[in-house]
Design a protein around this motif. Structure first.
Motif, PDB file in Angstrom:
ATOM      1  N   GLN A 225       0.844  -1.196   0.000  1.00  0.00           N
ATOM      2  CA  GLN A 225       0.000   0.000   0.000  1.00  0.00           C
ATOM      3  C   GLN A 225       0.874   1.239   0.000  1.00  0.00           C
ATOM      4  N   LEU A 226       0.595   2.145  -0.929  1.00  0.00           N
ATOM      5  CA  LEU A 226       1.291   3.422  -0.995  1.00  0.00           C
ATOM      6  C   LEU A 226       0.370   4.491  -0.428  1.00  0.00           C
ATOM      7  N   THR A 227       0.862   5.231   0.556  1.00  0.00           N
ATOM      8  CA  THR A 227       0.078   6.300   1.170  1.00  0.00           C
ATOM      9  C   THR A 227       0.897   7.576   1.118  1.00  0.00           C
ATOM     10  N   THR A 228       0.463   8.507   0.300  1.00  0.00           N
ATOM     11  CA  THR A 228       1.198   9.772   0.198  1.00  0.00           C
ATOM     12  C   THR A 228       0.860  10.655   1.388  1.00  0.00           C
ATOM     13  N   PRO A 229       1.723  11.598   1.719  1.00  0.00           N
ATOM     14  CA  PRO A 229       1.328  12.597   2.728  1.00  0.00           C
ATOM     15  C   PRO A 229       0.210  13.467   2.171  1.00  0.00           C
ATOM     16  N   LEU A 230      -0.518  14.101   3.058  1.00  0.00           N
ATOM     17  CA  LEU A 230      -1.565  15.032   2.649  1.00  0.00           C
ATOM     18  C   LEU A 230      -0.913  16.369   2.342  1.00  0.00           C
ATOM     19  N   LEU A 231      -1.009  16.804   1.090  1.00  0.00           N
ATOM     20  CA  LEU A 231      -0.303  17.993   0.626  1.00  0.00           C
ATOM     21  C   LEU A 231      -1.274  18.963  -0.032  1.00  0.00           C
ATOM     22  N   ASP A 232      -0.892  20.237  -0.066  1.00  0.00           N
ATOM     23  CA  ASP A 232      -1.753  21.234  -0.714  1.00  0.00           C
ATOM     24  C   ASP A 232      -1.382  21.456  -2.170  1.00  0.00           C
ATOM     25  N   ASP A 233      -0.460  20.652  -2.690  1.00  0.00           N
ATOM     26  CA  ASP A 233      -0.039  20.763  -4.085  1.00  0.00           C
ATOM     27  C   ASP A 233      -0.237  19.414  -4.774  1.00  0.00           C
ATOM     28  N   PRO A 234      -1.259  19.273  -5.634  1.00  0.00           N
ATOM     29  CA  PRO A 234      -1.505  17.995  -6.299  1.00  0.00           C
ATOM     30  C   PRO A 234      -0.314  17.467  -7.087  1.00  0.00           C
ATOM     31  N   SER A 235       0.495  18.369  -7.655  1.00  0.00           N
ATOM     32  CA  SER A 235       1.646  17.899  -8.431  1.00  0.00           C
ATOM     33  C   SER A 235       2.646  17.171  -7.531  1.00  0.00           C
ATOM     34  N   GLU A 236       2.764  17.605  -6.277  1.00  0.00           N
ATOM     35  CA  GLU A 236       3.663  16.932  -5.331  1.00  0.00           C
ATOM     36  C   GLU A 236       3.124  15.561  -4.953  1.00  0.00           C
ATOM     37  N   VAL A 237       1.814  15.439  -4.836  1.00  0.00           N
ATOM     38  CA  VAL A 237       1.201  14.137  -4.539  1.00  0.00           C
ATOM     39  C   VAL A 237       1.534  13.143  -5.649  1.00  0.00           C
ATOM     40  N   VAL A 238       1.399  13.588  -6.892  1.00  0.00           N
ATOM     41  CA  VAL A 238       1.729  12.742  -8.028  1.00  0.00           C
ATOM     42  C   VAL A 238       3.207  12.365  -8.003  1.00  0.00           C
ATOM     43  N   ALA A 239       4.065  13.318  -7.620  1.00  0.00           N
ATOM     44  CA  ALA A 239       5.500  13.042  -7.556  1.00  0.00           C
ATOM     45  C   ALA A 239       5.803  11.948  -6.534  1.00  0.00           C
ATOM     46  N   TYR A 240       5.177  12.018  -5.359  1.00  0.00           N
ATOM     47  CA  TYR A 240       5.381  10.988  -4.340  1.00  0.00           C
ATOM     48  C   TYR A 240       4.966   9.619  -4.872  1.00  0.00           C
TER      49      TYR A 240
END
Length: 654
Positions: free
Chosen positions: A60-75
């Motif tokens: 399971q991959l769980t990204t941090p909660l971020l205010d920048d969607p592009s950073e979520v995609v990067a993670y």
């Protein structure tokens, strides 16, 4: 008719908080492996790691909660790339499986300051609901609004052809999970976030796109602006939305759905009223175009590409596969330094939690369940004394410290003015093998090594090229070869033999072609350079860039051996006599550096070091930020990663 909360948002100018909405992705991955193969066990240093193993066959991959969607995609891209790298040969990351094990949820958290400002603006004066109940009511409103948008969301984001080539729809007992409120584990009565089930996009390596995430955030805020559903009608509205969404999921994915025109148009009007950033405008226009052209939806593309259930075992689309299997860079973070990328690979593989604090400055925070560390450029930690950093930066000062500790250094002098350097050359250096280099560390740049004593003109050129902000060092050239030691926690973890940038002829290609061929196999940081220094070295060897070398003929492009000026590196970690490891550790200790790269010129790597044998070894440089990438890419010898050793050192000590 606007709801009460939205009126307060407008009155108090709170819509700007939309950009503080945090979003993350929770993705389940079940790789497809050959018979008899097993998924490698994933390390787990933190319960908040990006990649977690949930069973013997699933991650399971769980990204941090971020205010920048592009950073979520990067993670996501970074995490999936490490999963891909860990798979056994012929392992695959399928998007669709018959059991729907590969899935994802988008978690959306509205900014806490929004609830605080609204609650204050209400001015209940003790007569209203408590704060937790109030914020839960707002989340209820948004959740109900998303339920009414389910037909549109299903049309845009449902994609799996797991059944008869049609779009994914969960079993009836799973329908409630399409939009779900998430409770705070520390306060179960408090809604923490909303989860939206969204099908994987097979045409994006991350399974989700920045546009999709931006649209979902705007969908939440649009829902917040809509009239609340009267309680008596809520069940019927929900039933109707689910039925419409299910109808869309079961229908032809390439057929237009007329009933979706009104909701997408209503959202367009609302967005024009509240204002759009270029990124959000692009996201909405993409979704709007898909309503008009159903063949461009994910479901439409999948249906056209696969037609049937055979897609269930189809790996990622070719483009997505290429993105995840990048050989040199870490997907999503390729603009970080090589050091930071090497560290992040080890961090993900080791199951640590991490946060990118500043991309431009390469500042990372790494955490286990019990400790956390901030690193700059992948290797600079809080354990590196500031004074040691300054001393190591200046070669002349570092030499004095090393010499005071009884360690071997090159004889030489520092010059800041040309007349003094010229006089010293004429009186002493003119008939000796010397090295001319900037007093401040330069990573091999502007360093000239003269095995044959230089002419007055050559010395002048070298001096002026090296004379930067802090003067020039002129030193006696040590005999032997340069070796690059990486020291972590008073232990040598890598030793590389360095050779100056060179090419070897094959009897057919020109020097220029040989350089291009060699560069094609190297990282950007180790490219051979066609600069003034290279041309000067070629002239000394009576060749030009267009010369075709004899088979086996070696030509050098630089006089000094350094990887970052295109030099060759050979791994000799297990070959070198251990006494030189002790010398490297002593050099790092003298400058009080727990982590360092130490360059030593050694006459014979197999002969044990003896301090009384002058010239047997000379320490020429101590760098407080070792290059973590070099041991991963030797031109000869075993490649290995030393970043895990750095993490072990940092997290094993209290």
């Amino acid at each position: 008719m606007l709801n009460h909360y939205w009126q307060l948002i407008q009155k108090n100018n709170l819509f700007g908080l939309r950009d503080d909405t945090r979003i993350g992705v929770i993705r389940t991955v079940k790789p497809v492996l050959a018979e008899g193969e097993q998924l490698p066990v994933w390390a787990n240093a933190s319960r908040h790691a990006l990649v977690q193993q949930v069973s013997a066959t699933m991650l399971q991959l769980t990204t941090p909660l971020l205010d920048d969607p592009s950073e979520v995609v990067a993670y996501l891209r970074a995490g999936l790339s490490r999963v891909w790298a860990a798979l056994p040969e012929n392992g695959k990351l399928p998007v669709f499986t018959a059991g729907l094990e590969n899935n994802q949820r988008i978690r959306i958290v509205l900014p806490e300051v929004l609830f605080e400002r609204l609650y204050t603006a209400e001015n209940f004066q003790g007569n209203g609901p408590d704060y937790v109940t109030y914020r839960n009511q707002i989340y209820d409103l948004v959740a109900d609004g998303l339920i009414t948008q389910l037909p549109l969301l299903t049309y845009l984001f449902a994609a799996s052809p797991a059944k008869n080539g049609r779009a994914f729809w969960p079993a009836p007992d799973q329908e409630r999970q399409l939009v779900q409120k998430v409770s705070d584990p520390d306060h179960l009565a408090r809604t923490l976030a909303l989860d939206v089930a969204v099908e994987l996009d097979p045409y994006a390596a991350s399974g989700v796109t920045e546009q999709m995430l931006n649209f979902l955030i705007d969908s939440c805020w649009f829902a917040l602006s809509q009239p609340a559903i009267p309680l008596p009608a809520a069940a019927e509205v929900r039933r109707h939305s689910l039925a419409e969404a299910q109808k869309i999921a079961a229908g032809d994915p390439t057929a237009p759905v007329a009933s979706l025109t009104a909701p997408i148009d209503a959202m367009a009007v609302w967005l024009n009223q509240v204002g759009l950033t270029p990124q959000r405008k692009q996201a909405f226009e993409l979704m709007q175009s898909r309503v008009l052209k159903p063949e461009t939806t994910i479901a439409g593309q999948v249906a056209a590409a696969y037609h049937d259930i055979s897609a269930a075992q189809t790996p990622l689309a070719t483009q997505a596969h290429a993105d995840l299997s990048m050989e040199e860079d870490l997907p999503g973070f390729s603009n970080l330094s090589g050091n930071s990328q090497a560290l992040l690979q080890a961090v993900i593989d080791g199951g640590y939690q991490w946060t990118l604090l500043d991309r431009e400055q390469n500042i990372l925070q790494i955490a286990s369940d019990t400790q956390r560390h901030v690193l700059i450029d992948g290797a600079l930690t809080s354990r590196t004394p500031a004074s040691a950093m300054v001393v190591a930066e200046h070669r002349h000062a570092a030499k004095k410290v090393l010499a005071a500790a009884g360690l071997p250094v090159a004889r030489g002098a520092k010059f800041t003015r040309w007349p003094e350097a010229k006089a010293a050359f004429e009186q002493s250096f003119a008939r000796k093998s010397i090295v001319v280099k900037p007093e401040q560390r330069s990573h091999g740049l502007a360093v000239e090594q003269f095995a044959v004593p230089p002419t007055a003109k050559q010395f002048a050129q070298a001096f002026h090229a090296a004379n930067q902000d802090h003067g020039v060092l002129v030193e006696m050239m040590g005999r032997g070869t340069t070796y690059h030691f990486t020291v972590i926690g008073r232990r040598v973890v890598s030793v590389l033999e360095n050779a100056a940038a060179n090419v070897v002829g094959d009897g057919r290609k020109s020097i220029k072609e040989l350089i291009a061929l060699k560069n094609g196999k190297r990282s950007n940081a180790r490219q051979l350079k066609l600069d003034e220094t290279a041309n000067r070295q070629l002239k000394l060897q009576s060749v030009t860039m267009n010369t075709v070398l004899r088979r086996g003929q070696q030509i050098f492009l630089a006089s000094a051996a350094h990887p970052q000026t295109g030099g060759d590196i050979y791994d000799v970690t297990t070959e070198i006599d251990p006494s030189y490891n002790q010398l490297a550790v002593a050099g790092a200790d003298a400058l009080e550096l727990p982590i360092a790269a130490v360059d030593i010129v050694i006459d014979n790597l197999y002969d044990a070091y003896a301090a009384e044998h002058e010239g047997q070894a000379i320490i020429i440089s101590v760098d407080p930020i070792p290059d973590l990438t070099l041991p991963q890419q030797p031109d000869m010898g075993a490649a290995h990663s030393i970043a895990p050793a750095l993490l072990t050192y940092l997290f094993s000590e209290k």
